[in-house]
Design a protein around this motif. Structure first.
Motif, short mmCIF file in Angstrom:
data_model
loop_
_atom_site.label_atom_id
_atom_site.label_comp_id
_atom_site.label_asym_id
_atom_site.label_seq_id
_atom_site.Cartn_x
_atom_site.Cartn_y
_atom_site.Cartn_z
N UNK A 248 0.83 -0.90 -0.35
CA UNK A 248 -0.33 -0.03 -0.04
C UNK A 248 0.76 1.38 -0.10
N UNK A 249 2.23 1.49 -0.42
CA UNK A 249 3.69 2.48 -0.11
C UNK A 249 2.79 3.05 -1.59
N UNK A 250 2.30 2.42 -2.18
CA UNK A 250 1.97 3.14 -3.71
C UNK A 250 0.68 2.85 -3.55
N UNK A 251 -0.41 4.26 -3.56
CA UNK A 251 -1.61 4.11 -3.53
C UNK A 251 -1.89 3.00 -4.74
N UNK A 252 -3.35 2.36 -4.88
CA UNK A 252 -3.87 1.15 -5.33
C UNK A 252 -3.97 2.37 -6.68
N UNK A 253 -4.01 1.93 -8.01
CA UNK A 253 -5.19 2.39 -9.63
C UNK A 253 -5.57 1.55 -9.89
N UNK A 254 -6.85 1.78 -10.44
CA UNK A 254 -8.02 1.12 -11.03
C UNK A 254 -7.79 1.36 -12.21
N UNK A 255 -7.87 0.38 -13.95
CA UNK A 255 -8.20 1.46 -14.54
C UNK A 255 -9.71 0.96 -15.07
N UNK A 256 -10.72 2.01 -15.52
CA UNK A 256 -12.26 1.42 -16.43
C UNK A 256 -11.46 1.91 -17.50
N UNK A 257 -11.88 0.46 -18.18
CA UNK A 257 -12.02 0.12 -19.43
C UNK A 257 -12.62 0.98 -20.51
N UNK A 258 -12.93 0.89 -21.38
CA UNK A 258 -14.08 1.84 -22.46
C UNK A 258 -14.89 0.94 -22.56
N UNK A 259 -16.18 1.19 -22.72
CA UNK A 259 -17.73 -0.15 -23.23
C UNK A 259 -16.83 -0.66 -24.93
N UNK A 260 -17.50 -1.81 -24.72
CA UNK A 260 -16.52 -2.89 -25.79
C UNK A 260 -15.65 -2.56 -26.36
N UNK A 261 -14.57 -3.11 -24.90
CA UNK A 261 -13.44 -3.20 -25.47
C UNK A 261 -13.22 -4.94 -25.68
N UNK A 262 -12.09 -4.83 -26.28
CA UNK A 262 -12.00 -6.77 -27.36
C UNK A 262 -10.95 -6.91 -26.19
N UNK A 263 -10.80 -8.48 -25.67
CA UNK A 263 -9.97 -8.40 -25.30
C UNK A 263 -8.34 -8.53 -25.72
N UNK A 264 -7.95 -8.68 -26.82
CA UNK A 264 -6.92 -7.66 -27.30
C UNK A 264 -6.11 -6.60 -26.68
N UNK A 265 -7.62 -5.81 -26.61
CA UNK A 265 -7.88 -4.15 -26.19
C UNK A 265 -7.38 -4.39 -24.37
N UNK A 266 -8.02 -5.41 -23.73
CA UNK A 266 -7.69 -5.73 -22.14
C UNK A 266 -6.44 -5.75 -21.31
N UNK A 267 -5.98 -6.92 -22.68
CA UNK A 267 -4.83 -7.50 -22.62
C UNK A 267 -4.16 -6.45 -22.52
N UNK A 268 -4.29 -5.55 -23.54
CA UNK A 268 -2.75 -4.03 -23.93
C UNK A 268 -3.49 -3.49 -22.53
N UNK A 269 -4.06 -3.24 -21.80
CA UNK A 269 -3.95 -2.41 -20.56
C UNK A 269 -4.12 -3.04 -20.17
#
Length: 313
Positions: A248-269
């Motif tokens: 927790x020393x580095x604050x947690x960050x969560x990426x919100x994916x765009x709508x209709x995100x493909x699996x390939x783009x999800x892996x890139x994120x």
């Protein structure tokens, strides 16, 4: 010193005989040396059989359960594991090592002396002065007298310390006996010999030398007994603090994916988020978002205060 005094008093060792033993190191003249100075060193016996203890670092598994088990063993007179833990703890805990070093340095600045009991009548005073000269001659002949006194101070930390009077071609010595080689059949039972330094062993073998020829200092309140719990508290606090900072020393960050995100783009994120977490830089899609979670600083302060309390104690 007291054991040496009693030996000389009861067995009537004369100064002339002591001097002969000190000035004649050859084997033929060793008959005049005090009988308690054996030619057999306990520290050198069975060294191969107890080599396994050198491969065990108890600090790796030190825990409350370990300390509780060792205290139960000590109640029975099985001291090997507890004494080995204290040996390693005194070497590797910086604060405890500093305290011990300061105590030993202070003790080494003092000199020893043999004194006569005051308020004796003339007859006893003459006898006491003769005994004083004899014992002083004997103690002056002990090669490692100052080191032996410092070794006896270890009993203040570890409950007891044995010294063995030993004679060789170099003269008379008082050799420290490793504490994990001794055990006791019960809380106040007779002492025994544990040549393998076997853990949980309280019924030992007969000593290779007479027990009454050893010098024993026994301390009822060893310093290392409460110190080991404080050392565990500080080390545990630091370990938990490190885990907390790592997670927790580095604050947690969560990426919100765009709508209709493909699996390939999800892996890139996912790949990009790992890079950002490692302080790298990158770009994200215009429609995406990052949600960070702030961590309260009070959590870190709690660890800091806990560590300071353990250190002060």
């Amino acid at each position: 010193i007291k054991r040496l005094y009693n030996y000389i008093l009861h067995r009537r060792l004369h100064a002339e005989g002591v001097q002969r033993a000190l000035t004649a190191p050859d084997k033929a003249s060793q008959d005049s040396k005090p009988a308690m100075f054996a030619a057999l060193a306990l520290a050198e016996l069975d060294k191969v059989r107890r080599r396994q203890i050198e491969r065990v670092c108890p600090l790796d598994y030190l825990s409350v359960d370990t300390i509780r088990r060792c205290l139960q063993d000590c109640q029975l007179g099985a001291y090997a594991e507890q004494q080995w833990i204290w040996e390693q703890m005194e070497r590797y805990d910086a604060m405890l090592m500093t305290c011990i070093t300061k105590r030993d340095d202070a003790l080494s600045k003092y000199d020893w002396s043999i004194t006569v009991k005051p308020d004796l009548d003339d007859r006893d005073s003459l006898l006491a002065e003769s005994q004083q000269r004899t014992i002083t001659d004997l103690c002056n002949a002990i090669v490692n007298m100052d080191e032996a006194i410092t070794a006896l101070s270890q009993a203040s930390r570890r409950h007891y310390k044995f010294l063995q009077p030993y004679a060789d071609g170099d003269g008379l010595h008082l050799l420290p006996v490793d504490n994990w080689l001794m055990c006791r059949d019960g809380y106040r039972g007779p002492w025994g010999y544990n040549p393998n330094a076997q853990f949980s062993r309280y019924r030992g073998e007969p000593l290779p030398v007479p027990l009454e020829d050893l010098i024993l200092r026994l301390h009822p309140r060893p310093i290392d007994m409460p110190a080991q719990m404080l050392v565990l508290n500080r080390s545990t606090t630091l370990a938990q603090w490190d885990v907390f900072l790592e997670r927790l020393g580095t604050p947690p960050a969560f990426f919100v994916l765009p709508p209709d995100c493909s699996e390939e783009l999800r892996q890139e994120y996912i790949k990009m988020s790992a890079m950002c977490y490692s302080a790298a830089t990158g770009v994200i899609d215009h429609d995406s978002d990052i949600k960070s979670i702030p961590i309260s600083q009070t959590s870190v302060d709690l660890f800091d205060r806990r560590y300071k309390v353990a250190t002060e104690e």
